[in-house]
Design a protein around this motif. Structure first.
Motif, mmCIF file in Angstrom:
data_model
loop_
_atom_site.group_PDB
_atom_site.id
_atom_site.type_symbol
_atom_site.label_atom_id
_atom_site.label_comp_id
_atom_site.label_asym_id
_atom_site.label_seq_id
_atom_site.Cartn_x
_atom_site.Cartn_y
_atom_site.Cartn_z
ATOM 1 N N SER A 34 10.861 -25.256 -4.489
ATOM 2 C CA SER A 34 10.459 -26.461 -5.654
ATOM 3 C C SER A 34 10.243 -27.581 -5.141
ATOM 4 O O SER A 34 10.054 -29.129 -6.043
ATOM 5 C CB SER A 34 12.195 -26.454 -5.916
ATOM 6 N N ARG A 37 7.206 -28.974 -5.113
ATOM 7 C CA ARG A 37 6.312 -29.313 -6.224
ATOM 8 C C ARG A 37 7.309 -30.898 -6.804
ATOM 9 O O ARG A 37 6.752 -31.149 -8.262
ATOM 10 C CB ARG A 37 7.105 -28.467 -7.842
ATOM 11 N N LYS A 39 10.566 -31.666 -7.400
ATOM 12 C CA LYS A 39 11.578 -31.160 -8.580
ATOM 13 C C LYS A 39 13.168 -32.061 -7.173
ATOM 14 O O LYS A 39 13.034 -32.213 -6.134
ATOM 15 C CB LYS A 39 11.858 -30.233 -8.207
ATOM 16 N N SER A 40 13.765 -33.015 -8.328
ATOM 17 C CA SER A 40 14.759 -33.688 -7.409
ATOM 18 C C SER A 40 15.661 -32.138 -7.861
ATOM 19 O O SER A 40 15.949 -31.801 -8.444
ATOM 20 C CB SER A 40 15.561 -34.229 -8.987
ATOM 21 N N LEU A 41 16.729 -32.276 -6.676
ATOM 22 C CA LEU A 41 17.526 -31.402 -5.897
ATOM 23 C C LEU A 41 19.025 -31.519 -5.375
ATOM 24 O O LEU A 41 18.725 -32.259 -5.033
ATOM 25 C CB LEU A 41 16.640 -30.318 -4.883
ATOM 26 N N THR A 148 9.901 -39.774 -2.341
ATOM 27 C CA THR A 148 11.114 -38.845 -2.250
ATOM 28 C C THR A 148 12.311 -39.764 -1.501
ATOM 29 O O THR A 148 12.003 -40.451 -0.295
ATOM 30 C CB THR A 148 10.267 -38.303 -0.953
ATOM 31 N N GLN A 177 11.608 -38.282 -6.511
ATOM 32 C CA GLN A 177 12.130 -37.148 -6.032
ATOM 33 C C GLN A 177 13.004 -37.780 -5.610
ATOM 34 O O GLN A 177 12.856 -38.168 -4.258
ATOM 35 C CB GLN A 177 11.282 -35.965 -5.493
ATOM 36 N N GLY A 199 18.139 -35.089 -13.321
ATOM 37 C CA GLY A 199 17.364 -34.285 -13.863
ATOM 38 C C GLY A 199 17.311 -33.635 -12.258
ATOM 39 O O GLY A 199 16.276 -33.350 -11.948
ATOM 40 N N ASP A 201 18.245 -30.462 -10.300
ATOM 41 C CA ASP A 201 18.788 -29.171 -10.303
ATOM 42 C C ASP A 201 19.244 -28.229 -8.946
ATOM 43 O O ASP A 201 18.673 -28.684 -7.451
ATOM 44 C CB ASP A 201 17.382 -28.187 -10.415
ATOM 45 N N GLU A 203 20.635 -26.136 -6.368
ATOM 46 C CA GLU A 203 20.229 -25.026 -5.306
ATOM 47 C C GLU A 203 21.238 -24.957 -4.276
ATOM 48 O O GLU A 203 21.802 -25.610 -4.156
ATOM 49 C CB GLU A 203 18.655 -25.849 -4.645
#
Length: 450
Positions: A34, A37, A39-41, A148, A177, A199, A201, A203
């Motif tokens: 992720s 790609r 994605k912000s996590l 990032t 990100q 935004g 996500d 994990e």
């Protein structure tokens, strides 16, 4: 399964193998694809599960080494954690000579890295205050290529009061990100992070310590913490033990007794100077000492090899702090034990830990022996729950109390009130006995009829 299945460059897979990383950990398995790609996590995972490389691997993979500009920023809540991330990142320079990393967590490091302005790093690691000075106030580096922003140990960053610094950095960096990592995250902190970083996500999982870690509640009876630790060390003979205390003043009598007993140890606390803290970390990692006496600063995210046992001389008011301490052991698949000291005065603190359902067992310290304690003080306290009374009986007890209450305190008033309550209880006990007798007679009668 190797890192190659993440479609990393062959060069990075070889670098990871050279550094001793052959297979991804479970959290790396979830996060790296992720993160690659973009994605912000928001990542919650046990300590020692490989969180640092979960963000370093995507950063290195996506880095343009031909571009001498910052492309990622890592924010850590303490100098020790910042230096640890920096050292992990620096290890990749051996395989990527054009990869430049700078650490900014103290005045001395800012001064040492002044030359970095002429040749900016691709990765900047630091503590919040230093990074705000460097990137926001002084505007030392061009930041339009930063892709990032990483917040390591995010709950500690927020709880330590770095909210404004994080907001300033987020606004200045405008990174597409955000990678937010922590072993524990409370709901209100999650809400605050999602507000500042839309935004995100989620994990990870709810587990805050590894499954290979064994939790024990140790009743030290009426022995003081200092003597209990000495006796514990003699009974347990740990390979490497970290003993934590919530307050600095609580460490003084422990340190004094250890010295008197001739027990070798390393002392680590936020009260030490930066130089002494670095020296203490080096001493701990050298493997020459079997005991570390530490404040909770050492409990957050720092990798210390070979920790076999963690001792909580006291149980912290915030149970999350206990789990951060415990997480220093059983890292990266190894086994370890966490021991929480308690006695009759602190049994309520021990019961708080049981609510976390971490699978505690019970021991008692008798002299210099550790014994299983099947009838522990905590168990007795837990089993001492009052039987719930019928509503009618409760009502009559209240009436009895009210009727026995006098405007002026009379001699034997308390005993009279207690006698009135006991009278009601006897009435209901007799009724219960009569009911059981009737049921037994009826059952016997029915059986005879058949």
């Amino acid at each position: 399964m190797s890192f190659s299945r993440f479609n990393l460059s062959r060069r990075l897979v070889e670098a990871l193998a050279g550094l001793g990383y052959l297979e991804p950990s479970p959290i790396q398995d979830k996060v790296i694809p992720s993160a690659l790609r973009g994605k912000s996590l928001l990542v919650q995972a046990p300590t020692g599960s490989g969180k640092t490389h979960s963000f370093l691997i995507p950063i290195v993979e996506k880095c343009d080494f031909s571009l001498p500009r910052p492309q990622a920023v890592v924010v850590a809540p303490s100098r020790e954690l910042a230096r640890q991330s920096y050292e992990f990142a620096r290890a990749f320079v051996r395989y990527f000579p054009s990869f430049r990393v700078r650490l900014f967590s103290s005045e001395s490091e800012v001064s040492q890295n002044e030359e970095g302005r002429s040749l900016p790093p691709q990765l900047i690691v630091g503590t919040p205050g230093r990074l705000v000075d460097l990137l926001v106030k002084r505007d030392d580096y061009p930041l339009n290529n930063v892709k990032t922003l990483v917040l390591d140990e995010a709950d500690m960053l927020l709880e330590e009061g770095y909210v404004e610094e994080i907001k300033s950095l987020a606004e200045r960096l405008k990174a597409p990100q955000a990678l937010v990592f922590s072993a524990t995250l409370k709901p209100h902190l999650i809400a605050a992070l999602k507000k500042d970083f839309p935004g995100l996500d989620f994990e990870g999982n709810e587990q805050v310590t590894p499954g290979e870690l064994h939790h024990h509640l140790l009743d030290i009876k009426h022995v003081g913490k200092a003597r209990a630790l000495v006796n514990f060390l003699k009974a347990r003979k740990p390979y490497l033990c970290l003993a934590f205390s919530s307050k600095k003043e609580g460490m003084k009598p422990v340190a004094e007794l250890l010295r008197n007993e001739g027990i070798d140890y390393v002392y680590f606390s936020g009260a030490l100077s930066e130089r002494d803290r670095k020296k203490a970390i080096r001493e701990i990692r050298s493997g020459r000492h079997a005991l570390v006496l530490a404040s909770d600063l050492l409990a957050r995210g720092i990798d210390l090899p070979g920790v076999s046992d963690v001792v909580s001389l006291d149980i912290p008011a915030e149970t999350a702090f206990y789990f951060h301490r415990a997480g220093r052991a059983a890292r990266f698949g190894e086994e370890g034990d966490s021991w929480a000291f308690y006695n009759s005065d602190t049994v309520s603190d021990a019961r708080r830990l049981l609510l976390e359902e971490a699978g505690f067992d019970y021991y008692v310290l008798k002299g210099e022996a550790l014994l299983k304690d099947p009838t522990s003080l905590v168990k007795k306290e837990r089993g001492a729950k009052k039987k719930e009374l019928p509503a009618e009986e409760i009502k009559e007890i209240k009436i009895a109390k009210a009727l026995s209450r006098k405007k002026h305190v009379e001699p034997m008033h308390k005993k009279k009130t207690q006698f009135a309550i006991e009278k009601v209880k006897r009435k209901y006990r007799r009724a219960a006995i009569k009911k059981k007798v009737r049921e037994a007679i009826n059952a016997s009668y029915k059986k005879g009829k058949r």
